[in-house]
Design a protein around this motif. Structure first.
Motif, PDB file in Angstrom:
ATOM      1  N   LEU A  85      10.703  -2.177   1.846  1.00  0.00           N
ATOM      2  CA  LEU A  85      11.949  -2.107   1.063  1.00  0.00           C
ATOM      3  C   LEU A  85      11.969  -3.225   0.004  1.00  0.00           C
ATOM      4  O   LEU A  85      12.313  -2.994  -1.151  1.00  0.00           O
ATOM      5  CB  LEU A  85      13.172  -2.208   1.968  1.00  0.00           C
ATOM      6  N   ALA A  86      11.581  -4.420   0.429  1.00  0.00           N
ATOM      7  CA  ALA A  86      11.563  -5.552  -0.500  1.00  0.00           C
ATOM      8  C   ALA A  86      10.513  -5.338  -1.591  1.00  0.00           C
ATOM      9  O   ALA A  86      10.690  -5.780  -2.726  1.00  0.00           O
ATOM     10  CB  ALA A  86      11.285  -6.844   0.270  1.00  0.00           C
ATOM     11  N   GLU A  87       9.420  -4.623  -1.244  1.00  0.00           N
ATOM     12  CA  GLU A  87       8.325  -4.431  -2.200  1.00  0.00           C
ATOM     13  C   GLU A  87       8.476  -3.148  -3.016  1.00  0.00           C
ATOM     14  O   GLU A  87       7.648  -2.853  -3.873  1.00  0.00           O
ATOM     15  CB  GLU A  87       6.973  -4.401  -1.457  1.00  0.00           C
ATOM     16  N   GLY A  88       9.505  -2.342  -2.672  1.00  0.00           N
ATOM     17  CA  GLY A  88       9.744  -1.128  -3.455  1.00  0.00           C
ATOM     18  C   GLY A  88       8.803   0.029  -3.145  1.00  0.00           C
ATOM     19  O   GLY A  88       8.585   0.918  -3.964  1.00  0.00           O
ATOM     20  N   THR A  89       8.216   0.031  -1.944  1.00  0.00           N
ATOM     21  CA  THR A  89       7.400   1.183  -1.530  1.00  0.00           C
ATOM     22  C   THR A  89       8.099   1.876  -0.357  1.00  0.00           C
ATOM     23  O   THR A  89       9.181   1.445   0.066  1.00  0.00           O
ATOM     24  CB  THR A  89       5.992   0.751  -1.068  1.00  0.00           C
ATOM     25  N   SER A  90       7.459   2.918   0.189  1.00  0.00           N
ATOM     26  CA  SER A  90       8.025   3.594   1.357  1.00  0.00           C
ATOM     27  C   SER A  90       6.917   4.287   2.146  1.00  0.00           C
ATOM     28  O   SER A  90       6.131   5.048   1.562  1.00  0.00           O
ATOM     29  CB  SER A  90       9.069   4.618   0.903  1.00  0.00           C
ATOM     30  N   PRO A  91       6.820   4.022   3.439  1.00  0.00           N
ATOM     31  CA  PRO A  91       5.768   4.666   4.252  1.00  0.00           C
ATOM     32  C   PRO A  91       6.135   6.107   4.573  1.00  0.00           C
ATOM     33  O   PRO A  91       6.274   6.488   5.735  1.00  0.00           O
ATOM     34  CB  PRO A  91       5.720   3.787   5.505  1.00  0.00           C
ATOM     35  N   ARG A  92       6.270   6.915   3.535  1.00  0.00           N
ATOM     36  CA  ARG A  92       6.771   8.286   3.701  1.00  0.00           C
ATOM     37  C   ARG A  92       5.854   9.130   4.567  1.00  0.00           C
ATOM     38  O   ARG A  92       6.313   9.903   5.405  1.00  0.00           O
ATOM     39  CB  ARG A  92       6.937   8.946   2.338  1.00  0.00           C
TER      40      ARG A  92
END
Lengths: 219, 392
Positions: free
Chosen positions: B222-229
């Motif tokens: 979340l802090a890095e702006g990614t998502s383990p979708r």
């Protein structure tokens, strides 16, 4: 799923059978009704004897009717689920018109005697003269208003006579505190008759049992 | 493209729900920390919750509904992220088995969740960043303790009923054990007194799928702006299988092919069941936080009531005056009937008042969320007779 308490006799005599049972139960006691059906007996006992009642019933419909009546009832099977109850956890364990439908009547009766200080069993008497007549003279398994199933589709797989039941009580070392029989009209047979008479003319029997170390009740 | 945009919007909405939920919120300051089983504290604490119906004058008609693993507080109203109806609208609402014309229904998001109660996606006030894995581990008793704080704050002493399925059912049992005098009736559905080895195993597969996703970034996505979708979708797909039954899957999908007449000799979704599971995975990642999935599954794994009572479950319920109604489903292999019967047996041994219904269905664990008339009749009968006893 077959109902545990098979409807085996008429409405009027059924009610009388339940009344006889309820009179054997001391007020305010803890009661387990095995094969409690729609909860008719538990309701009667709660209303007339102020008991704290519990039930076991195999059929979904029966359990739901009990729930709606506010009864505490477990969906389960007399043959397998009685082992879950601790020793002497009830004052009375009742098996009303169900023993003949169990897989292992002797084991069920022993478990009941373990769980309850007293046990009440009611059952249709297979030694009744009408049954004997059907088998003896017609050579057919009896199918009557009270025993409406054919031999091949009956849930009642372990019929017994009153004398058979008395013998079973001896085998499991149960003491017979009282025995009441009802005749075909549903009338109580209060005569101090010998077993053979009851066995021939009693259509239903209600037994109050205890295990030998249960103190006799006063009065 | 349209679906991609929807994904971004859905995820954005889900993201904002963590701190600013579209529901009621109860906030507890630094002076009212939530004490966790781990010994750590959470303060400040936020609980997102919904209520339905009216609390009566003597505050005795409240029913607390506890949600399952991926549920939330939106039990009987549209979900703000998905726009879909509440997750238990079959059971909760005006004239429904849990009748909001009669009862005041409360449902709160669990602590560790991502829909407005403090969880790994919430902003850590100390850093201004999402907690991520800095949030202490949460247990089912912790969730229940937080609910008790909410119920206290609402001025309610005794709940008329605590109800819920699956993980919600675990919370029901925990309520009955931790606060027996505050629970008049308990309605645990499709649940058990502990998480089985097999269930822990399935959860571990899900967690490993999430943590194996390169975008998980050790929980800092979340802090890095990614998502383990992808990881979260796989976790959901695996779990979803456990919510159904072999028989039910066969009835619904069989070996039917998806939009084709023959297999394509490739790894596309040839079969309808594949397509269905992929859809389940994709829609799930839009609404749920991956770290929350780790925390909440862990809470379930740790659940074992008997462990706190010398291994004897019956001791946990000793002296309980609560009326229990326990429900299981024949085809549920996640929480099979035998788990419910363990609870029934313990309640019998402790002399508690218990009813038990096993409902015949091929719809598996998820049956408790579906249209099951026997379930509705059981709940209705149980609650109305308990109400008659409560207000006689």
């Amino acid at each position: 799923m077959q109902p545990l308490a098979a409807p085996i006799h008429g409405e009027l005599s059924k009610r009388l059978d339940l009344l006889v049972i309820s009179e054997l139960v001391e007020p305010g006691s803890r009661v387990l009704d095995v094969g409690c059906g729609d909860g008719e007996l538990l309701t009667l006992l709660a209303e007339t004897r102020g008991v704290e009642g519990r039930g076991i019933e195999l059929s979904q419909a029966g359990v739901n009717q009990c729930l709606a009546r506010g009864l505490s009832v477990i969906q389960g099977d007399a043959d397998t689920d009685l082992v879950d109850y601790p020793d002497d956890s009830f004052d009375y364990v009742i098996l009303s018109q169900t023993i003949q439908a169990t897989m292992h009547p002797r084991r069920v009766l022993s478990e009941m005697l373990r769980i309850g200080r007293r046990v009440i069993v009611s059952f249709p008497n297979f030694g009744h003269w009408t049954v004997r007549t059907s088998l003896g003279f017609r050579g057919r398994m009896p199918v009557t208003e009270n025993l409406p199933y054919s031999w091949y589709d009956t849930p009642n797989i372990h019929f017994c006579t009153i004398r058979d039941f008395v013998q079973l009580c001896r085998d499991v070392e149960a003491e017979i505190e009282r025995a009441v029989t009802l005749n075909a009209g549903g009338t109580r047979m209060t005569l101090n008759a010998p077993w053979w008479f009851w066995n021939l003319f009693g259509q239903q029997a209600v037994f109050l049992l205890s295990h030998p170390d249960t103190p006799k009740r006063s009065g | 493209m349209a679906s991609y945009r929807h994904t971004i919007d859905g995820a954005g909405q889900a993201r904002s729900e963590a701190d600013t939920p579209s529901s009621r919120v109860m906030r507890f300051g630094l002076d009212q920390p939530l004490r966790l089983d781990s010994g750590q504290l959470i303060a400040p604490l936020q609980i997102g919750y919904q209520t339905y119906g009216m609390l009566n004058a003597d505050r005795s008609n409240a029913i607390l509904v506890c949600h399952a693993l991926t549920g939330d507080q939106h039990v009987a109203s549209d979900n703000p992220v998905t726009g879909k109806p509440g997750w238990w609208e079959t059971v909760v609402g005006p004239g429904k088995p849990i009748d909001t014309n009669r009862f005041f229904v409360i449902c709160s998001n669990v602590v560790g969740g991502c829909m407005g109660s403090t969880g790994p996606a919430s902003t850590n006030p100390e850093t201004g960043e999402p907690y991520g894995l800095a949030l202490p581990l949460i247990t089912i008793p912790d969730m229940v303790r937080a609910q008790a704080m909410l119920v206290d704050a609402l001025g309610i002493d005794q709940l008329f009923c605590v109800a819920g399925g699956s993980m919600g059912g675990m919370q029901v049992l925990q309520w009955a054990v931790a606060y027996p005098e505050r629970v008049f009736t308990a309605l645990p559905i499709a649940t058990g007194p502990r998480h089985s080895s097999q269930n822990i195993a399935f959860h571990e597969v899900g967690r490993q799928a999430i943590m194996a996703d390169p975008d998980w970034l050790a929980g800092r996505y979340l802090a890095e702006g990614t998502s383990p979708r992808k990881g979260l979708a796989v976790a959901r797909m695996a779990a979803h299988i456990t919510y159904m039954s072999d028989e039910g899957l066969h009835r619904k999908f069989g070996r039917n092919l998806q939009d084709r007449d023959r297999v394509a000799f490739g790894f596309d979704a040839d079969f309808q069941i594949e397509s269905y599971l992929r859809h389940q995975g994709l829609t799930f990642v839009e609404r749920f936080d991956a770290n929350s999935y780790l925390y909440v599954t862990r809470a379930m794994d740790y659940f074992d009531i008997a462990a706190d009572y010398g291994g004897r479950l019956a001791n946990a319920f000793m002296g309980s005056k609560t009326r229990f109604c326990i429900v299981s489903f024949t085809s549920d292999w996640l929480f099979p009937t035998v788990e419910s019967k363990t609870v029934v047996r313990a309640l019998n041994a402790s002399g508690a008042s218990v009813s038990f219904v096993e409902i015949e269905t091929d719809r598996g664990h998820d049956a408790f969320l579906l249209d099951e008339p026997v379930l509705f009749a059981s709940i209705r009968g149980f609650l109305s007779s308990a109400a008659a006893a409560r207000w006689k």
